[in-house]
Scaffold this motif. Structure first.
Motif, PDB file in Angstrom:
ATOM      1  N   ARG A 250      17.989  25.490  17.460  1.00 29.84           N
ATOM      2  CA  ARG A 250      18.700  25.620  16.413  1.00 29.84           C
ATOM      3  C   ARG A 250      18.384  27.574  17.204  1.00 29.84           C
ATOM      4  O   ARG A 250      17.963  28.361  17.028  1.00 29.84           O
ATOM      5  CB  ARG A 250      17.583  25.618  16.074  1.00 29.84           C
ATOM      6  N   PRO A 251      19.592  27.696  15.783  1.00 29.44           N
ATOM      7  CA  PRO A 251      19.500  29.362  15.804  1.00 29.44           C
ATOM      8  C   PRO A 251      18.863  30.324  15.335  1.00 29.44           C
ATOM      9  O   PRO A 251      18.398  28.842  13.907  1.00 29.44           O
ATOM     10  CB  PRO A 251      21.473  29.820  15.330  1.00 29.44           C
ATOM     11  N   VAL A 252      18.220  31.120  15.367  1.00 30.83           N
ATOM     12  CA  VAL A 252      17.438  31.684  15.084  1.00 30.83           C
ATOM     13  C   VAL A 252      17.649  33.048  14.089  1.00 30.83           C
ATOM     14  O   VAL A 252      17.694  34.771  15.597  1.00 30.83           O
ATOM     15  CB  VAL A 252      15.768  32.411  15.629  1.00 30.83           C
ATOM     16  N   PRO A 253      17.820  33.500  13.279  1.00 31.99           N
ATOM     17  CA  PRO A 253      17.885  35.105  13.099  1.00 31.99           C
ATOM     18  C   PRO A 253      16.441  35.816  13.200  1.00 31.99           C
ATOM     19  O   PRO A 253      15.549  35.539  12.968  1.00 31.99           O
ATOM     20  CB  PRO A 253      18.552  35.156  11.319  1.00 31.99           C
ATOM     21  N   LEU A 254      16.771  37.046  13.580  1.00 30.33           N
ATOM     22  CA  LEU A 254      15.761  38.057  14.340  1.00 30.33           C
ATOM     23  C   LEU A 254      15.479  38.925  13.488  1.00 30.33           C
ATOM     24  O   LEU A 254      16.523  39.213  12.955  1.00 30.33           O
ATOM     25  CB  LEU A 254      16.175  38.730  15.943  1.00 30.33           C
ATOM     26  N   VAL A 261      19.020  31.875  20.084  1.00 29.84           N
ATOM     27  CA  VAL A 261      18.946  30.229  20.476  1.00 29.84           C
ATOM     28  C   VAL A 261      17.328  29.762  20.525  1.00 29.84           C
ATOM     29  O   VAL A 261      17.283  30.665  21.240  1.00 29.84           O
ATOM     30  CB  VAL A 261      19.986  29.669  21.162  1.00 29.84           C
ATOM     31  N   ALA A 262      17.015  29.559  19.482  1.00 31.45           N
ATOM     32  CA  ALA A 262      15.589  28.658  20.152  1.00 31.45           C
ATOM     33  C   ALA A 262      15.636  28.135  21.387  1.00 31.45           C
ATOM     34  O   ALA A 262      15.126  26.397  21.071  1.00 31.45           O
ATOM     35  CB  ALA A 262      15.138  27.796  18.753  1.00 31.45           C
ATOM     36  N   ASP A 263      15.988  28.470  22.458  1.00 38.05           N
ATOM     37  CA  ASP A 263      15.926  27.473  23.662  1.00 38.05           C
ATOM     38  C   ASP A 263      14.298  27.133  24.337  1.00 38.05           C
ATOM     39  O   ASP A 263      13.390  28.080  24.286  1.00 38.05           O
ATOM     40  CB  ASP A 263      16.566  27.327  24.620  1.00 38.05           C
ATOM     41  N   LEU A 272       4.312  34.008  24.474  1.00 40.49           N
ATOM     42  CA  LEU A 272       3.921  35.100  25.486  1.00 40.49           C
ATOM     43  C   LEU A 272       3.793  36.799  24.884  1.00 40.49           C
ATOM     44  O   LEU A 272       3.588  38.217  24.782  1.00 40.49           O
ATOM     45  CB  LEU A 272       4.112  35.710  26.831  1.00 40.49           C
ATOM     46  N   GLN A 273       4.981  37.439  23.963  1.00 40.63           N
ATOM     47  CA  GLN A 273       5.336  38.372  23.975  1.00 40.63           C
ATOM     48  C   GLN A 273       5.963  37.964  22.300  1.00 40.63           C
ATOM     49  O   GLN A 273       6.997  38.354  22.734  1.00 40.63           O
ATOM     50  CB  GLN A 273       6.847  39.040  24.474  1.00 40.63           C
ATOM     51  N   PRO A 274       5.054  37.500  21.321  1.00 40.87           N
ATOM     52  CA  PRO A 274       5.726  37.174  20.167  1.00 40.87           C
ATOM     53  C   PRO A 274       6.418  38.391  19.134  1.00 40.87           C
ATOM     54  O   PRO A 274       6.959  38.124  18.372  1.00 40.87           O
ATOM     55  CB  PRO A 274       3.977  36.903  19.619  1.00 40.87           C
ATOM     56  N   ARG A 275       6.378  39.708  19.767  1.00 37.38           N
ATOM     57  CA  ARG A 275       6.348  40.699  18.654  1.00 37.38           C
ATOM     58  C   ARG A 275       7.788  41.652  19.414  1.00 37.38           C
ATOM     59  O   ARG A 275       8.597  42.182  19.295  1.00 37.38           O
ATOM     60  CB  ARG A 275       5.191  42.072  18.638  1.00 37.38           C
ATOM     61  N   ALA A 276       8.674  40.538  20.356  1.00 37.53           N
ATOM     62  CA  ALA A 276       9.507  40.636  21.121  1.00 37.53           C
ATOM     63  C   ALA A 276      10.846  40.685  20.441  1.00 37.53           C
ATOM     64  O   ALA A 276      12.221  41.162  20.231  1.00 37.53           O
ATOM     65  CB  ALA A 276       9.520  40.971  22.625  1.00 37.53           C
ATOM     66  N   GLU A 277      10.981  39.394  19.961  1.00 39.82           N
ATOM     67  CA  GLU A 277      11.856  38.650  19.208  1.00 39.82           C
ATOM     68  C   GLU A 277      11.036  37.965  17.920  1.00 39.82           C
ATOM     69  O   GLU A 277      10.907  36.937  17.948  1.00 39.82           O
ATOM     70  CB  GLU A 277      12.942  37.871  19.717  1.00 39.82           C
TER      71      GLU A 277
END
Length: 316
Positions: A250-254, A261-263, A272-277
């Motif tokens: 699904r598309p995820v707005p940041l 896209v939540a691939d 691993l990098q939760p603050r990147a997106e």
């Protein structure tokens, strides 16, 4: 087939093996023609203007821009055509068709570890059914490796820190060699394996005979709770965090205005990098799990979150 008439040539065993062979022959033919033209001109001038021959060396022919533009345009068009041909085939190879059998492969010094959706695991072997599209999601746990199956005409670098994807469809049963085509350490030459292509019934029987500890998604569900992820991401949580039901694909707005896209790549990086997106509307409070989860654990978590795409949790 026509390739069988070429000495030392082994025809490919995958659905696009013939296309890769044809491209290689095209490149080889153009290279030979260019080389032949170069050496023909070289020998012609060497013979005509050798020291012992009484040739007119003072005559100068005026340059002709028609010739220069002509050969420049011809070579440009020829090599541009080869580029388009190769790029088109490249894009087709690495865009897996829908409804492919998804298998995860982790490369590490010095072995290939495969994990099937049903929880079956293999080391330096990969069993697949014939005439069915197989999509591999590749990950490296240490250094750069390269997944290479000569008979399938497929080779793809496996880079640490990211997922790589490729697909193929074996057209005949048999055992085919798997190699690492990137120097990865002292035992690089020992990083070999085999692809076992089986009839569908034999493949189903092989899957049922393997010892498994639940499906890959079920193992991910257990790890999800063990790491405490359910405390924030489940529906009953008091912490405001994105819900994962139906997230995959699904598309995820940041928060920065982008939409992704939540691939598999997005899910892995979010762990691993939760603050990147950061998802729009949520605070960047999730801790990183880098160092706490290895590549095999990440694969299980990704498989579990993918299983929630239809809003139903995976069961063992």
């Amino acid at each position: 087939m026509w390739r069988n008439w070429i000495p030392f040539w082994h025809s490919g065993a995958s659905s696009y093996g013939g296309d890769v062979d044809l491209l290689f022959i095209g490149l080889l033919t153009v290279s030979l023609l260019v080389t032949a033209l170069l050496f023909t001109l070289l020998l012609t001038f060497a013979i005509c203007y050798r020291a012992t021959r009484d040739a007119d060396r003072g005559h100068r022919i005026k340059k002709s821009w028609h010739w220069e533009v002509g050969w420049t345009t011809a070579t440009f068009v020829a090599f541009l055509g080869l580029f388009v041909w190769g790029a088109t085939l490249y894009l087709r190879i690495f865009e897996a068709p829908d409804h492919a059998l998804s298998i995860y492969v982790v490369a590490k010094q010095w072995m290939w570890k495969a994990q099937h959706p049903g929880g079956q695991r293999e080391i330096n072997e990969l069993h697949i059914p014939v005439d069915r599209t197989v999509r591999l999601t590749l990950a490296s746990q240490d250094v750069i490796h390269s997944f290479f199956v000569p008979a399938f005409r497929v080779k793809h670098d496996v880079v640490p820190g990211r997922y790589q994807s490729l697909w193929f469809k074996a057209e005949r049963t048999g055992v085919f060699q798997l190699l690492c085509a990137e120097f990865c350490g002292t035992d690089h030459s020992a990083m070999t394996g085999r692809i076992v292509v089986m009839k569908p019934d034999d493949y189903t029987r092989w899957l049922s005979q393997q010892d498994v500890d639940g499906t890959l998604a079920a193992q991910g569900s257990a790890l999800f709770r063990e790491l405490g992820c359910s405390g924030c991401h489940m529906g009953t949580s008091t912490v405001r965090a994105p819900h994962l039901d139906g997230l995959y694909g699904r598309p995820v707005p940041l928060a920065d205005g982008r939409v992704v896209v939540a691939d598999e790549r997005y899910i892995r990086d979010s762990i691993l990098q939760p603050r990147a997106e950061v998802a729009a509307g949520y605070d960047p409070v999730m801790p990183s799990f880098a160092g706490r989860v290895d590549e095999e654990g990440l694969i299980k978590l990704v498989a579990y979150i993918k299983s929630l795409a239809n809003g139903a949790e995976a069961k063992p």
